[in-house]
Design an enzyme around this catalytic site. Structure first.
Site, short mmCIF file in Angstrom:
data_model
loop_
_atom_site.label_atom_id
_atom_site.label_comp_id
_atom_site.label_asym_id
_atom_site.label_seq_id
_atom_site.Cartn_x
_atom_site.Cartn_y
_atom_site.Cartn_z
N ASN A 1 89.68 98.46 28.22
CA ASN A 1 89.65 97.01 27.90
C ASN A 1 90.32 96.06 29.03
OD1 ASN A 1 92.06 98.71 27.28
ND2 ASN A 1 93.20 96.85 27.17
N CYS B 1 97.57 92.63 24.50
CA CYS B 1 98.79 93.06 23.92
C CYS B 1 99.95 93.17 24.93
CB CYS B 1 98.57 94.43 23.37
SG CYS B 1 96.88 94.50 22.51
N1 PLP Z 1 92.01 99.98 21.68
C1 PLP Z 1 91.51 98.96 22.55
C2 PLP Z 1 90.81 99.61 23.64
C3 PLP Z 1 91.64 97.67 22.39
O1 PLP Z 1 91.15 96.65 23.63
C4 PLP Z 1 92.50 97.22 21.51
C5 PLP Z 1 92.69 95.57 21.41
O2 PLP Z 1 92.99 94.92 22.34
C6 PLP Z 1 93.12 97.75 20.35
C7 PLP Z 1 92.78 99.40 20.66
C8 PLP Z 1 93.79 97.59 19.22
O3 PLP Z 1 92.95 96.91 18.50
P1 PLP Z 1 93.45 96.42 16.98
O4 PLP Z 1 93.73 94.73 17.76
O5 PLP Z 1 92.49 96.07 16.01
O6 PLP Z 1 94.79 96.94 16.45
#
Ligand code: PLP
Length: 393
Positions: free
Chosen positions: A155, A334
């Site tokens: 990400n 996040c």
């Molecule tokens: N995994 C990855 C690679 C992400 O980029 C994200 C969100 O930033 C998530 C998990 C979490 O997703 P969610 O917001 O649906 O909990």
């Protein structure tokens, strides 16, 4: 004059597509029934869930009974990891997990929690480009390894992992072992751009999220290959075949179904996005002295640009760009409120100072060339100004 807003943070979240909203609206208004109810309104809601499950299953090339809806990708990752470990512990195994240093927190934190509970965890290192070495994975496998969890596309830096090769290695390993190693991938960032056929990938578990694919927030899904032993984490009325109790978010799930169906139609747009991405990368590297691309150039998501700009602090650049109407990020949404340097950039070998001077641009289907031109016009001046006042000179 009101300035045009430029959104280049699609990896954090995407706007809701109009066709997705249209699919959701009936379930928020006239078709509000509970899918568990027997009457007609309940049946209409159940049909909405069925249609969405079929769309997701078609996209992943799996059976509808292998799709489980959750409240987010974070929850789907938790279900995959805790659910598998719980069931292996029930069988008396003392489990070992292999994952990487560059996972999203939605994988790292469950692993951290399990470590506290005595589960063995191996965090694979990545090379300078952010790629996992297959030989390192092979070496890390133990007799009690029950789960390998490796992110499909990162990400922050957009690096695409060799999931097919990893799947093949695990299949060969499994054929020699008494117990099976299950393979999970977090495909949240990959879904828009990469092949997510679970047969081809050779995965047992795959996570996705609606709000990264022009769907609503608060909806995720986990693919669980038939026969994979996953214990539920949430108990109640037995929804989602007993794996995730709680009345389903029908409108949200219908939105996820529509969003995933739309991906096939927008595949032809990937090349256009990639061209814009290349223009952004090339011109940043050319026009901003000492700027450096983070992650692999070759094995990279079509929409990701992540650069380190020494001498200019990431948060300050984000704020300065925001003042010009341009939304970007320093790393993952996040963790961007924490001032800790990104664990992903540190894993690539960047110094904390370099990691602090990083910016992530993530493009999407509404990105236009004029948006990229605007960034290229304002960024060098912002960097020049910030470098003058930087304490890191
Ligand atoms: N995994 C990855 C690679 C992400 O980029 C994200 C969100 O930033 C998530 C998990 C979490 O997703 P969610 O917001 O649906 O909990």
């Amino acid at each position: 004059m009101k300035q045009k807003k430029i959104y280049l943070d699609y990896a954090a979240t995407t706007p809701l597509a109009l066709e997705v909203l249209r699919e959701m609206l009936p379930y928020l208004k006239k078709d509000f029934g509970n899918p568990s109810s027997i009457h007609t309104l309940g049946q209409i809601a159940q049909e909405g869930l069925d249609k969405a499950r079929e769309r997701v299953a078609n996209f992943l090339n799996c059976s509808i009974s292998e799709i489980f809806f959750t409240g987010s990708a974070t929850e789907a990752n938790n279900l995959a990891i805790f659910g598998l470990i719980k069931s292996s512990q029930k069988r008396g195994v003392k489990p070992h997990i292999i994952t990487t240093q560059i996972e999203h927190h939605a994988v790292l934190e469950p692993c951290k929690e399990l470590k506290k509970q005595g589960v063995e965890i191996t965090y694979l290192e990545v090379n300078k480009e952010g790629l996992v070495k297959i030989s390192a994975l092979e070496k890390a496998i133990k007799e009690n390894t029950v789960l390998v969890s490796i992110i499909y596309a990162n990400n922050e830096i957009g690096t695409i992992q060799p999931i097919v090769e990893i799947g093949k290695l695990l299949q060969i390993t499994n054929s020699k072992l008494k117990t099976k190693i299950y393979f999970h991938t977090d495909a949240v960032q990959a879904v828009n751009y990469l092949d997510c056929d679970v047969e081809k990938l050779g995965v047992d578990l795959l996570t996705l999220s609606a709000h990264k694919i022009y769907g609503p927030k608060g909806v995720g899904a986990l693919y669980i290959k038939q026969g994979s032993p996953i214990s539920p984490l949430i108990y109640g009325g037995g929804h989602e075949s007993g794996l995730r109790s709680g009345t389903e978010n029908v409108a949200g799930i219908a939105g996820l179904g529509k969003a995933i169906e739309e991906i096939e139609k927008s595949k032809k747009d990937i090349k256009r996005i990639e061209k814009l991405r290349n223009k952004l990368i090339d011109n940043i590297l050319k026009n901003i002295p000492k700027a450096k691309l983070n992650g692999s150039r070759e094995h990279r998501l079509a929409n990701n640009v992540n650069v380190s700009i020494p001498g200019a602090e990431g948060e300050s650049m984000v704020i300065a760009l925001d003042q010009k109407g341009i939304a970007v990020s320093t790393g993952s949404a996040c963790s961007s409120r924490s001032l800790k340097p990104s664990h992903v950039l540190l894993a690539l070998g960047l110094l904390p100072k370099e990691a602090h001077g990083s910016l992530r641009f993530s493009l999407g289907k509404y990105t236009q060339e004029e948006d990229i031109n605007k960034v290229l016009a304002v960024l060098p001046k912002i960097v020049q100004r910030l470098r003058k006042i930087s304490p890191f000179k």
